[in-house]
Design an enzyme around this catalytic site. Structure first.
Site, PDB file in Angstrom:
ATOM      1  N   GLU A   1       0.820  -1.207   0.000  1.00  0.00           N
ATOM      2  CA  GLU A   1       0.000   0.000   0.000  1.00  0.00           C
ATOM      3  C   GLU A   1       0.856   1.259   0.000  1.00  0.00           C
ATOM      4  O   GLU A   1       0.573   2.221  -0.721  1.00  0.00           O
ATOM      5  CB  GLU A   1      -0.919   0.024   1.232  1.00  0.00           C
TER       6      GLU A   1
ATOM      7  N   LEU B   1      21.066 -27.588  -6.180  1.00  0.00           N
ATOM      8  CA  LEU B   1      19.881 -27.015  -5.514  1.00  0.00           C
ATOM      9  C   LEU B   1      19.862 -25.493  -5.610  1.00  0.00           C
ATOM     10  O   LEU B   1      19.522 -24.795  -4.647  1.00  0.00           O
ATOM     11  CB  LEU B   1      19.803 -27.463  -4.052  1.00  0.00           C
TER      12      LEU B   1
ATOM     13  N   ARG C   1      18.278 -21.694 -11.610  1.00  0.00           N
ATOM     14  CA  ARG C   1      18.933 -21.289 -12.856  1.00  0.00           C
ATOM     15  C   ARG C   1      17.853 -20.911 -13.860  1.00  0.00           C
ATOM     16  O   ARG C   1      17.193 -21.766 -14.455  1.00  0.00           O
ATOM     17  CB  ARG C   1      19.821 -22.428 -13.378  1.00  0.00           C
TER      18      ARG C   1
ATOM     19  N   GLU D   1      12.267 -32.177  -2.664  1.00  0.00           N
ATOM     20  CA  GLU D   1      12.646 -32.795  -3.931  1.00  0.00           C
ATOM     21  C   GLU D   1      13.175 -34.222  -3.773  1.00  0.00           C
ATOM     22  O   GLU D   1      13.871 -34.724  -4.646  1.00  0.00           O
ATOM     23  CB  GLU D   1      13.666 -31.917  -4.659  1.00  0.00           C
TER      24      GLU D   1
END
Length: 379
Positions: free
Chosen positions: A55, A208, A211, A303
């Protein structure tokens, strides 16, 4: 009174809010648009915790044109002093006459406080415009605010048609195509942390990192890297330890992990945290998530591997899934998506809600939510 154009301008505010994904924790992603006489005169989003809220940024862009205008905000403006002053005061001082809100604050202790404060001072208030879309943007914040600091858990995997995530046990190798890889990196860019088990770290030696193609307006960012390694088998020479990245690497281990291994990882720049183990000698995943929540981490991308996926599903800790499916079979030598989890019949299975199937090149992405409570508005 809700106006037809309210939806159009709230969609603009949502697009603003999206720019902050992955950068605002422990705060929510919020976007705002200031409209006067049918024209957008200012817009902004929350960029990072401790900096001005959406805001305030939108009002600054609007300047004097904010007086008498309507502001569209994806989340109810705050009415309390935190690291920044309350946004309700800024709206009053700018002369805003109407405030349109996507969703009220999910924290029961403060929900409606900002809108009520403004309404008591003569500001016209409209709430619930594109509420579901505004909620979906901030599922991690909603869960963290209302469930004792537990972060939002996203399970992700690339797999074959028969649900295999490796070609052979103990052997890595990409399964899905380039479009899926790019989508995964966009997901990493939007979430706070990425977590794997030590077996995945040892087999794949992953970076990890995120990219993505260069984008001056929104450069990619690396998530915090977390490895669950109860006995500290990870080498200080692992890629996710030695690479150049602005994000940190954490290794979570058991209370009796070897002191020499802990010291070696810490000397390499890793933060090592010792947590309780279960009777089976594995890390207590509830304790892991509570630690992350206390550190202001709102979302975690998991993952792998299969054992970690299975444990999270078994304990009901997965909120959302992203499964990237390649159009071929691997067969029995590959590791399945999930190990250590089973249901006896279809009526025992936890089913996805808000399901979506997307084509990514030759692959299919199946995504959806397992957290039914948040979809139904129950916290």
């Amino acid at each position: 009174m809700r106006l037809p154009e309210d939806y159009r301008y709230m969609r603009m505010a949502l697009r603003q809010a999206l720019k902050g994904q992955g950068r605002t924790s422990p705060n929510p992603c919020v976007g705002a648009v200031v409209v006067r006489d049918g024209r957008v005169v200012g817009s902004g989003y929350h960029r990072k915790a401790g900096t001005p809220h959406a805001e305030v940024n939108a009002l600054a862009a609007a300047g004097d044109l904010a007086e008498g205008a309507t502001i569209y905000i994806t989340l109810e403006p705050c009415n309390h002093h935190g690291r920044t002053p309350p946004c309700t005061r800024a709206l009053l001082e700018a002369g805003i006459k109407r405030v349109v809100v996507g969703m009220t604050d999910p924290n029961p202790a403060v929900a409606g406080g900002g809108c009520g404060y403004l309404a008591d001072r003569g500001i016209e208030i409209e709430t619930g415009v594109l509420e579901r879309a505004c909620m979906a943007l901030n599922y991690p914040f909603i869960k963290h605010s209302c469930r004792e600091g537990i972060p939002w858990v996203v399970m992700k995997a690339g797999m074959s048609l028969d649900g295999r995530i490796t070609y052979r046990r103990g052997q890595g190798g990409r399964i899905t195509g380039e479009e899926s890889r790019l989508h995964t990196h966009r997901l990493r860019d939007r979430l706070d942390a990425i977590m794997i088990g030590v077996e995945t770290a040892l087999i794949d030696d992953p970076a990890l990192t995120t990219r993505l193609p260069d984008d001056e307006e929104r450069p990619g960012r690396d998530p915090l890297r977390i490895v669950l390694d109860s006995t500290l088998r990870l080498s200080p020479e692992a890629k996710l330890v030695r690479q150049h990245s602005n994000a940190a690497t954490w290794v979570l281990c058991g209370p009796r992990a070897a002191a020499a291994k802990k010291e070696a990882l810490e000397e390499a720049g890793v933060r090592v945290e010792q947590l309780a183990l279960t009777d089976e000698g594995r890390l207590d995943l509830e304790a892991v998530l509570r630690l992350l929540g206390r550190e202001g981490i709102l979302s975690v991308l998991v993952e792998g591997g299969a054992t970690l996926h299975g444990a999270l599903l078994r304990q009901g800790l997965v909120d959302q899934i992203y499964l990237y499916m390649a159009p071929f079979f691997i067969g029995e030598d590959g590791i399945p998506l999930v190990e250590g989890y089973a249901v006896g019949s279809a009526d025992q299975a936890v089913r996805l809600v808000e399901k979506k199937v997307v084509r990514l090149g030759d692959d299919l992405l199946i995504q959806g939510l397992l957290n039914r409570k948040i979809v139904e508005g129950v916290t």
